[in-house]
Design an enzyme around this catalytic site. Sequence first.
Site: not given
Length: 245
Positions: A28, A32-33, A41, A73-74, A76, A199, A201
Amino acid sequence: MEAIASACMDLSGIDLDRVPSHIGCIMDGNGRWAAKRGLPRTEGHAQGEHALFDTLEGALELGIEWFTVYAFSTENWKRPKEEVRFLLNFNQEILDRRAEDLHERDVRIRFIGRNNWRVPKRLVRRMDEAAEKTRFNKTMTFTIAFNYGGRAEIVDAVRALVSEGVEANKITEAAIAKRLYDHSMPDPDLLIRTSGENRLSNFLTWQSAYSELYFTDVLWPEFGRDQLADAVREYQHRERRFGAV
Ligand code: FPP
């Protein structure tokens, strides 16, 4: 094809006889990076690929037998259309660029997730080819969770039980575990999440019941073999009791 960089990592303080057999990783912080650097992104994801393969190199050197990553992920699908399209292509390109190298490293590639739902056929074909080509490899199993959700996995297992007509009193933990996407995959000993989010997720929801959790503020593009070694050092200081005293 880009080769995995040769290994050179600090193994001090690590007992190689007690490394986790299975590490799961939530990669993750790519967005942000990139944002911190004023980059799109997509640049964060590109850098995330380097981070992933450096981490994998570290995992090979440590002798980790199972390494699982959350690639898509489902949830995303809720991202903007252009980013979803980018991520689908990106994942396909990674397989094109890296599968052969992983094969030469004796890594078995596997996938977990609802790959028969929404995933473009050409990507499913690439996944099948990568899994098929590497199926007899022994050094490590690298599992890519793609279009994966832990709750969806449990739902799919329960649907399988119902469609097989299994009686209520025969529904045990073992019966459910047997119907997860890869029933031969051991539960993860250690789950890592980067970027300061504490978390899971919906990642390996069933399998993580007794996993050690390791959260780090490092953003995924800055993660790599040295940060993996730190996580394993921390893991080796934990006491695992599995509910006993
Ligand atoms: C999370 O960052 C990362 C992703 C959604 C994708 C990560 C995928 C890879 C590095 C490629 C893996 C592919 C294969 C085939 C192994 P984010 O976008 O959620 O970052 P943010 O939380 O900072 O926005």
